[in-house]
Design an enzyme around this catalytic site. Structure first.
Site, PDB file in Angstrom:
ATOM      1  CE1 TYR A  51       5.454  37.843  62.744  1.00 20.55           C
ATOM      2  CE2 TYR A  51       7.388  38.669  63.889  1.00 20.55           C
ATOM      3  CZ  TYR A  51       6.724  38.394  62.713  1.00 20.55           C
ATOM      4  OH  TYR A  51       7.335  38.655  61.511  1.00 20.55           O
ATOM      5  CB  VAL A 200      18.562  28.785  55.585  1.00 18.77           C
ATOM      6  CG1 VAL A 200      19.891  29.454  55.913  1.00 18.77           C
ATOM      7  CG2 VAL A 200      17.580  28.956  56.739  1.00 18.77           C
ATOM      8  CG  LEU A 204      14.457  22.987  51.747  1.00 20.84           C
ATOM      9  CD1 LEU A 204      13.571  23.570  50.652  1.00 20.84           C
ATOM     10  CD2 LEU A 204      14.566  21.471  51.612  1.00 20.84           C
ATOM     11  CG  LEU A 205      19.107  26.954  50.723  1.00 24.93           C
ATOM     12  CD1 LEU A 205      19.054  28.419  50.317  1.00 24.93           C
ATOM     13  CD2 LEU A 205      19.645  26.108  49.569  1.00 24.93           C
TER      14      LEU A 205
END
Length: 305
Positions: A51, A200, A204-205
């Site tokens: 990262y 999630v 979208l959730l």
């Protein structure tokens, strides 16, 4: 916040872990987010050498060095940046793992890592050599435990059969129920925990799910067409009308006894607070779980079986 045991280890991890990849490249913001997570009772922090070319590990190390004994620190290895820093190659070799762990320790400002994870894996790897590297690091006291981050059933089986992994990080959500077919039962039977990422499903959730549908209209999501996705999300909204969608999504993952923690990224204090409220919400009732499973596909892995 509730803590759960990670596999057969003595690591007790918060049910919500902070996925540090989303912290960004501004140190003050990243450190403030980590400080806020600590205040909420989060003790599990997940990063990787990949990262931001190691910058993420540096931020995590700076923020947590004075709280080292209070937290569970997880990072990953296996993806190797090239000299130009514009792409990376896969390197699960013993030499690379044992060299790179030194760099992670330096950036994290610590002399040990609680959970060191292989950041991928294929059947073409010299898996025996990779396992040997992790086992030696354990014996040397450099790492306490190790795991893998993978969604490949065949790779997971190899590590279950031939190593002492305590966890597998994998994508798992209502929209991606593939782990339920074989991976979750296999890991549960062998006392290995799952750390769920992507709970999630790219937002979208969540409450903003409808706003995100346009981006998936043409390509869909996994085996959902754009039309199916919109219909499914609409039905999802009515399952627990008195709870946030975020809480229903995260509680679904946590309802599986194999899942020790859900790792959700948060780029703002608001997102972090929403995630904390979600894992502290009421657990799903069996009837709610059944309803959700009737709405969302029991999809399965097609490759790497």
């Amino acid at each position: 916040m509730e803590k759960r045991r990670l596999g057969t280890s003595d690591l007790l991890v918060s049910t919500l872990g902070l996925g540090c990849m989303s912290l960004g490249t501004e140190q003050k913001h990243a450190v403030n987010m980590i400080d806020e997570a600590l205040e909420y009772g989060i003790n599990y922090f997940d990063t990787a050498d990949l990262y931001d070319f190691g910058l993420n590990e540096k931020f995590v190390g700076q923020a947590l060095k004075k709280r080292r004994n209070d937290i569970i620190l997880a990072t990953k290895v296996g993806n190797r940046w090239n000299d130009a820093k514009d792409s990376w190659t896969w390197d699960p070799s013993k030499v690379y793992i044992k060299d790179e762990v030194k760099e992670s320790l330096r950036r994290l400002q610590t002399d040990y890592i609680d959970l060191y994870q292989l950041h991928g894996g294929t059947l073409e790897d010299n898996i025996e050599e990779t396992i040997e590297a992790f086992e030696e690091l354990k014996q040397e006291g450099v790492i306490r435990y190790y795991g893998i981050s993978s969604i490949r059933p065949n790779v997971i089986r190899e590590y279950v059969q031939n190593s002492f992994i305590v966890s597998v990080m994998m994508q798992y959500s209502l929209l991606d129920r593939r782990p339920e077919e074989s991976a979750l039962p296999l890991l549960h039977d062998n006392g290995i925990s799952v750390v769920a990422r992507g709970p999630v499903a790219k937002g979208l959730l969540t409450e903003k799910g409808e706003q995100k549908l346009a981006a998936f209209e043409g390509k869909g999501y996994l085996d959902y067409s754009g039309t199916e996705l919109a219909k499914t999300i609409e039905e999802f909204r009515h399952v627990r009308p008195t709870h946030s969608l975020n809480s229903t999504a995260l509680q679904y993952c946590l309802a599986n006894p194999t899942v020790a923690s859900v790792v959700a990224g948060a780029s703002s204090s608001l997102q972090l607070r929403e995630n904390v409220k979600a894992v502290e919400a009421s657990p799903l009732q069996p009837t709610e779980i059944s309803k959700l499973q009737s709405i969302f596909k029991a999809n399965q892995y097609e490759a790497h079986r």
